[in-house]
Design an enzyme around this catalytic site. Structure first.
Site, PDB file in Angstrom:
ATOM      1  NE  ARG A 104      -3.951  -0.163   2.077  1.00  0.00           N
ATOM      2  CZ  ARG A 104      -4.244   0.950   2.914  1.00  0.00           C
ATOM      3  NH1 ARG A 104      -3.394   1.052   3.917  1.00  0.00           N
ATOM      4  NH2 ARG A 104      -5.010   1.772   2.660  1.00  0.00           N
ATOM      5  CB  CYS A 145      15.536  -6.483  -6.046  1.00  0.00           C
ATOM      6  SG  CYS A 145      14.400  -6.913  -7.164  1.00  0.00           S
TER       7      CYS A 145
END
Ligand SMILES: Cc1ncc(COP(=O)(O)O)c(C=O)c1O
Length: 410
Positions: free
Chosen positions: A307, A337
């Site tokens: 979110r 990543c």
């Protein structure tokens, strides 16, 4: 979760650190008492007696959670045929489920008809074909009232450019289709967005639907969707459901008197019912000082709580292990990543590797939007119910990640 004698405790005195020790991290924890409080609060807010609250299970569709809402008397709002299937598994009667998909294919609608649930149509082409196959199956119509509502553009769905609903300006076309095919319209629906701040937005939307409703003599219900904003910080704005209940009950009664029949007034909240009930707990893997910033890094990321990265949502973040240490200013990040930031420049009690960090308001759209990105398994879920912690979903494993894959010979 509150600080009691300098220690964070969950409802019933349950220690979140013990839950993390027992079930590992990252861990989602939900409190059934908070869900029930919210459900009772919204039902009590309306004096109009024919009120029906459908839980929008997209927010959190764990079967145990759905069964709780069924037990308390709610119906279900489903946006996919799979949610419908889960709802039926959880014990809801087909008639207590409203199926509101968007761009679902005809095959999904056929399945929904077979399953006997209430059906909400949000596109004219689907309506035009309805009479060919399902003439005798009544429908609800999702109307787009063209109101700009919602806390972020990704969760504002009632405006003129939105893909949702049938434009209110296309009502004459809808009426021609309904009449020529002899369709039975039993419900009108709208849902304009999430995190709506102002009660008047609901009232304006309601007025638009009431006006449209006069053209459909066989209505049984009007569903005003959801969008109730919950507070994310102290003194944050929340939708005043009591004010809404009072104002809307009066208007709905007047409308029903003019319409000639008492219709059912429906809402379908997700966030309002489960957001506050949920926490995500994660372990600090590293504290990293750069030339400009001190990062708290966690054993979770936007793969488990998307979110903040998806629509900039705010989650209060605390150091559960050492709440009394002197606060420092941290940027809290995940282990994915890509840029993976949960909060920038947050005042958090000084943290070290191994500390448990807690996120508030993680009950709605937390686990549900989680993914296996970076090939990390999704977290376990624990429900606090009747003073005890219950594991309601085990943590995934690497075996789960490959369970659906089929290896070919090489
Ligand atoms: C059709 C529909 N109903 C209800 C909801 C629940 O909204 P909220 O979680 O803001 O209560 C949504 C959320 O996207 C929705 O699309």
């Amino acid at each position: 979760m509150e600080l009691v004698n300098n220690k964070y405790l969950l409802n019933g005195g349950i220690d979140p650190l013990e839950l993390c020790r027992e079930y590992g991290t990252p861990l989602y924890v939900y409190d059934a008492a908070v869900m029930e409080r919210q459900y009772r609060r919204i039902t009590a807010a309306f004096s109009y007696p024919k009120l029906r609250i459908h839980y929008a299970c997209k927010a959190l569709s764990n079967l145990t959670v759905m069964r709780l809402f069924k037990k308390w008397g709610a119906g279900l709002d489903c946006v996919s045929i799979q949610e419908v299937q889960l709802g039926l598994m959880a014990g809801f009667q087909p008639d207590d489920i409203l199926y509101t998909p968007n761009f679902a294919g005809a095959d999904e609608f056929d399945e929904a008809v077979k399953l006997g649930v209430k059906i909400n149509i949000d596109a004219i082409p689907m309506l035009e074909n309805w009479g060919l196959h399902h003439k005798n199956v009544p429908v609800c119509l999702r109307i787009n009232p063209h109101l700009m509502a919602g806390g972020h553009e990704n969760i504002s769905v009632g405006h003129i450019d939105s893909k949702f609903g049938i434009s209110i300006h296309q009502l004459p076309h809808v009426l021609r289709v309904v009449e020529s095919q002899g369709l039975r319209v039993e419900g009108l629906h709208m849902h304009t967005g999430s995190d709506i701040l102002d009660v008047d937005i609901f009232l304006r939307g309601a007025d638009i639907l009431f006006e449209a409703a006069r053209k459909f003599p066989e209505l049984q219900y009007i569903d005003l969707g959801s969008g109730f904003k919950v507070p994310y910080k102290p003194d944050d704005i929340e939708t005043d459901v009591e004010e809404l209940g009072e104002k809307l009950s009066a208007r709905f009664e007047t409308f029903c008197r003019e319409y000639g029949r008492d219709l059912t007034l429906m809402f379908e909240p997700g966030k309002f019912l489960v957001s506050e009930s949920g926490y995500l707990f994660a372990r600090c893997t590293l504290v990293k000082q750069t030339t400009s910033t001190v990062f708290i890094g966690l054993d979770t990321g936007f793969n488990h709580l998307i979110r903040p990265m998806f629509y900039g949502s705010y989650h209060k973040i605390v150091n559960v292990t050492e709440p009394t240490f002197k606060p420092r200013i941290y940027t809290v990040v995940g282990n994915i990543c890509e840029t993976d930031t949960f909060g920038i420049d947050r005042r958090i009690a000084e943290a070290v590797e191994g500390d448990i960090i807690g996120f508030y308001n993680a009950g709605a759209y937390g686990w549900m939007m989680a993914s296996n990105y970076n090939s990390r398994p999704r977290p376990a879920e624990v429900l606090l119910y009747n003073g005890k912690a219950h594991l309601i979903r085990r943590r995934e494993t690497v075996e789960d990640l490959v369970g659906t894959q089929i290896q070919i010979k090489m």
